[in-house]
Design a protein around this motif. Structure first.
Motif, PDB file in Angstrom:
ATOM      1  N   GLU A   1       3.385  -0.985  10.514  1.00  0.00           N
ATOM      2  CA  GLU A   1       3.835  -0.071   9.463  1.00  0.00           C
ATOM      3  C   GLU A   1       4.058  -0.803   8.141  1.00  0.00           C
ATOM      4  O   GLU A   1       3.751  -0.288   7.067  1.00  0.00           O
ATOM      5  N   LYS A   2       4.550  -2.016   8.228  1.00  0.00           N
ATOM      6  CA  LYS A   2       4.879  -2.773   7.022  1.00  0.00           C
ATOM      7  C   LYS A   2       3.648  -3.380   6.354  1.00  0.00           C
ATOM      8  O   LYS A   2       3.476  -3.306   5.135  1.00  0.00           O
ATOM      9  N   HIS A   3       2.761  -4.000   7.164  1.00  0.00           N
ATOM     10  CA  HIS A   3       1.703  -4.818   6.580  1.00  0.00           C
ATOM     11  C   HIS A   3       0.299  -4.227   6.685  1.00  0.00           C
ATOM     12  O   HIS A   3      -0.637  -4.767   6.072  1.00  0.00           O
ATOM     13  N   LYS A   4       0.101  -3.176   7.459  1.00  0.00           N
ATOM     14  CA  LYS A   4      -1.188  -2.477   7.516  1.00  0.00           C
ATOM     15  C   LYS A   4      -2.351  -3.416   7.854  1.00  0.00           C
ATOM     16  O   LYS A   4      -3.414  -3.384   7.226  1.00  0.00           O
ATOM     17  N   LEU A   5      -2.186  -4.254   8.859  1.00  0.00           N
ATOM     18  CA  LEU A   5      -3.219  -5.210   9.257  1.00  0.00           C
ATOM     19  C   LEU A   5      -3.813  -4.830  10.607  1.00  0.00           C
ATOM     20  O   LEU A   5      -3.102  -4.349  11.488  1.00  0.00           O
ATOM     21  N   PRO A   6      -5.109  -5.070  10.807  1.00  0.00           N
ATOM     22  CA  PRO A   6      -5.710  -4.803  12.113  1.00  0.00           C
ATOM     23  C   PRO A   6      -5.048  -5.633  13.206  1.00  0.00           C
ATOM     24  O   PRO A   6      -4.671  -6.786  12.978  1.00  0.00           O
ATOM     25  N   ILE A   7      -4.905  -5.048  14.383  1.00  0.00           N
ATOM     26  CA  ILE A   7      -4.351  -5.751  15.541  1.00  0.00           C
ATOM     27  C   ILE A   7      -5.519  -6.094  16.458  1.00  0.00           C
ATOM     28  O   ILE A   7      -6.211  -5.198  16.955  1.00  0.00           O
ATOM     29  N   ARG A   8      -5.766  -7.376  16.664  1.00  0.00           N
ATOM     30  CA  ARG A   8      -6.930  -7.795  17.448  1.00  0.00           C
ATOM     31  C   ARG A   8      -6.620  -7.863  18.949  1.00  0.00           C
ATOM     32  O   ARG A   8      -7.372  -7.358  19.762  1.00  0.00           O
ATOM     33  N   PHE A   9      -5.523  -8.531  19.311  1.00  0.00           N
ATOM     34  CA  PHE A   9      -5.211  -8.734  20.724  1.00  0.00           C
ATOM     35  C   PHE A   9      -3.711  -8.643  20.959  1.00  0.00           C
ATOM     36  O   PHE A   9      -2.905  -8.883  20.050  1.00  0.00           O
ATOM     37  N   VAL A  10      -3.357  -8.328  22.217  1.00  0.00           N
ATOM     38  CA  VAL A  10      -1.967  -8.436  22.664  1.00  0.00           C
ATOM     39  C   VAL A  10      -1.958  -9.241  23.962  1.00  0.00           C
ATOM     40  O   VAL A  10      -2.855  -9.111  24.794  1.00  0.00           O
ATOM     41  N   GLY A  11      -0.946 -10.084  24.102  1.00  0.00           N
ATOM     42  CA  GLY A  11      -0.832 -10.934  25.279  1.00  0.00           C
ATOM     43  C   GLY A  11       0.329 -10.501  26.152  1.00  0.00           C
ATOM     44  O   GLY A  11       1.454 -10.359  25.669  1.00  0.00           O
ATOM     45  N   VAL A  12       0.048 -10.281  27.447  1.00  0.00           N
ATOM     46  CA  VAL A  12       1.085  -9.792  28.361  1.00  0.00           C
ATOM     47  C   VAL A  12       1.196 -10.670  29.604  1.00  0.00           C
ATOM     48  O   VAL A  12       1.612 -10.208  30.667  1.00  0.00           O
ATOM     49  N   GLY A  13       0.846 -11.949  29.485  1.00  0.00           N
ATOM     50  CA  GLY A  13       0.947 -12.836  30.643  1.00  0.00           C
ATOM     51  C   GLY A  13       0.323 -14.187  30.349  1.00  0.00           C
ATOM     52  O   GLY A  13      -0.196 -14.436  29.253  1.00  0.00           O
ATOM     53  N   GLU A  14       0.350 -15.061  31.352  1.00  0.00           N
ATOM     54  CA  GLU A  14      -0.105 -16.433  31.181  1.00  0.00           C
ATOM     55  C   GLU A  14      -1.604 -16.603  31.373  1.00  0.00           C
ATOM     56  O   GLU A  14      -2.200 -17.538  30.848  1.00  0.00           O
ATOM     57  N   ARG A  15      -2.234 -15.727  32.154  1.00  0.00           N
ATOM     58  CA  ARG A  15      -3.637 -15.905  32.478  1.00  0.00           C
ATOM     59  C   ARG A  15      -4.540 -15.457  31.332  1.00  0.00           C
ATOM     60  O   ARG A  15      -4.131 -14.663  30.490  1.00  0.00           O
TER      61      ARG A  15
END
Length: 451
Positions: free
Chosen positions: A415-429
């Motif tokens: 909302e603040k910076h209006k930048l594309p989000i490429r990836f999200v990380g939800v673990g070590e693998r």
């Protein structure tokens, strides 16, 4: 939402197929004109050598077409389709129009395609532009949403418990809206997103009966609507038509954000998908970061360009890009230092890296991604501001979402910076690093496994 995909081996404009021998110019009495394909070239120099033969060959293959007649004009080629006078003219035209779709796909980037339906006297009855068909979305593994839901369990539990506590009444009233807005702010979604969700709920559902399950569904949709503009559909790793050399992606972020690990995971996943990848260990002030990247490189089977501790990062990046070009790499991933406490020195170093690799490829880096640690909560917003001012950020990666109840901060940062989000990380693998999907993330954030 893009997937890792397989590396493309040819483009849609491959013209290796020779025109059919039947696609020859025909005389006026060879058949009845049924339709006319018109291809308007983006580059007129390629019209007669590539575009015309492609259109003529495709037209000759359409069911019911017995010959074609080709004429060239300024920037365009017209291929008239001729059918047997006894043929069903409408059926031949419908077949030709449908058959134009794959042709439009092959011409994508070369020319715009259209088709005219011709009456018996040769006059144009109808005109249709034929657009290249949209690519089929790459199937996502069935467990992608499950991974996100499990990874965001702390954040979703916090929201679910809050929603259960807030919605103790059957109807949505002012007090409930106040409590919900406060809950969303404390869940790190940010004041702007919280106010927007509250306003939409008040407009559509105020005074109406609403259950806890309904509010979770509504929240998921509202959060997805906020995040959709920042979802990436095209792969950032594919080289555009006409470009040469590797895609160069620069990674920035504070020490401890998971930057080096993220690069290693991306390298592993790209290598598994058939891309030729190279890594550059540009965080030369931290021996541990260099060693860590080397380990990831060995696991992924990709080369890592590294130097001794304290070496010039810009010089290393220059050497890495030179080598990547020489060895035909598809993607070069460059790590950088993250000493934000010494902001001016760090930013000068990043600027130097960008300047130096620009001497090898004026368009490099093609992407600059900021890696954020979700556990820092609202501090992610100020980190984004600092790096955006100096590094020209083109995308975000958020890591460690599985280790915090502050997953909602991704909404606040967006909302603040209006930048594309490429990836999200939800673990070590490596497979726990997921290309970002607004819908999947929003549903996982509120603990819903179906959408």
């Amino acid at each position: 939402m893009f997937g890792w995909g397989k590396k493309k081996t040819q483009t849609q404009t491959d013209v290796s197929e020779a025109p059919l021998s039947g696609s020859v110019s025909a005389g006026a009495d060879a058949g009845r004109p049924i339709a006319c394909l018109i291809a308007t070239a983006h580059d007129p120099a390629r019209l007669e050598a590539e575009i015309g033969p492609l259109v003529e060959a495709a037209g000759a293959r359409f069911t019911g077409v017995i010959a074609t007649r080709t004429t060239y004009e300024a920037g365009a080629v017209r291929v008239t389709l001729l059918a047997d006078p006894k043929a069903d003219a409408e059926l031949v035209f419908i077949t030709a129009r449908a058959g134009g779709l794959p042709l439009a796909g092959r011409l994508d980037g070369l020319a715009d395609l259209a088709i005219e339906e011709l009456a018996a006297d040769g006059q144009v009855r109808q005109y249709f532009a034929i657009a290249a068909p949209a690519p089929e979305p790459e199937p996502q593994p069935a467990d992608v949403l499950d991974k996100l839901v499990d990874g965001l369990q702390r954040s979703s539990a916090r929201l679910a418990e809050g929603v259960a506590a807030v919605f103790t009444k059957a109807k949505l009233d002012q007090d409930t809206l106040d409590e919900l807005e406060e809950l969303l702010i404390t869940a790190d979604l940010g004041a702007s997103a919280a106010a927007r969700i509250r306003a939409n709920l008040a407009r559509d559902r105020f005074g109406k009966d609403i259950s806890e399950e309904e509010i979770r569904q509504i929240l998921a949709q509202e959060i997805a609507d906020i995040l959709h503009p920042f979802e990436t559909s095209a792969s950032p790793f594919e080289t555009p038509p006409g470009a040469s050399g590797p895609r160069v992606i620069l990674f920035v972020g504070v020490n401890g954000s998971g930057k080096t690990t993220t690069i290693g995971k991306i390298a592993h996943n790209l290598a598994q998908a058939g891309h030729k990848v190279m890594l550059a260990a540009g965080d030369t002030f931290r021996a541990a970061a260099v060693d860590q990247l080397k380990v990831w490189g060995e696991r992924a089977g990709v080369p890592v360009v590294a130097r001794e501790t304290g070496a010039d990062a810009a010089g290393l990046a220059f050497d890495a890009l030179t080598r990547a070009k020489a060895e035909g790499a598809d993607v070069l991933l460059i790590d950088t230092a993250g000493r934000l406490q010494n902001k001016s020195e760090l930013m000068n170093e990043l600027a130097k890296v960008v300047r130096v690799i620009g001497k090898v490829d004026p368009d490099a880096p093609h992407e600059t991604w900021l890696v954020l640690d979700a556990t820092v909560g609202q501090n992610a917003i100020s980190q984004t501001e600092a790096f955006r001012q100096a590094a020209g950020i083109t995308g975000l990666v958020m890591t460690k979402l599985d280790g915090t109840a502050k997953g909602g901060v991704l909404v606040a940062v967006s909302e603040k910076h209006k930048l594309p989000i490429r990836f999200v990380g939800v673990g070590e693998r490596a497979e726990d690093l997921q290309p970002f999907s607004a819908t999947a993330f929003a549903h996982a954030l509120v603990g819903l496994r179906n959408f």
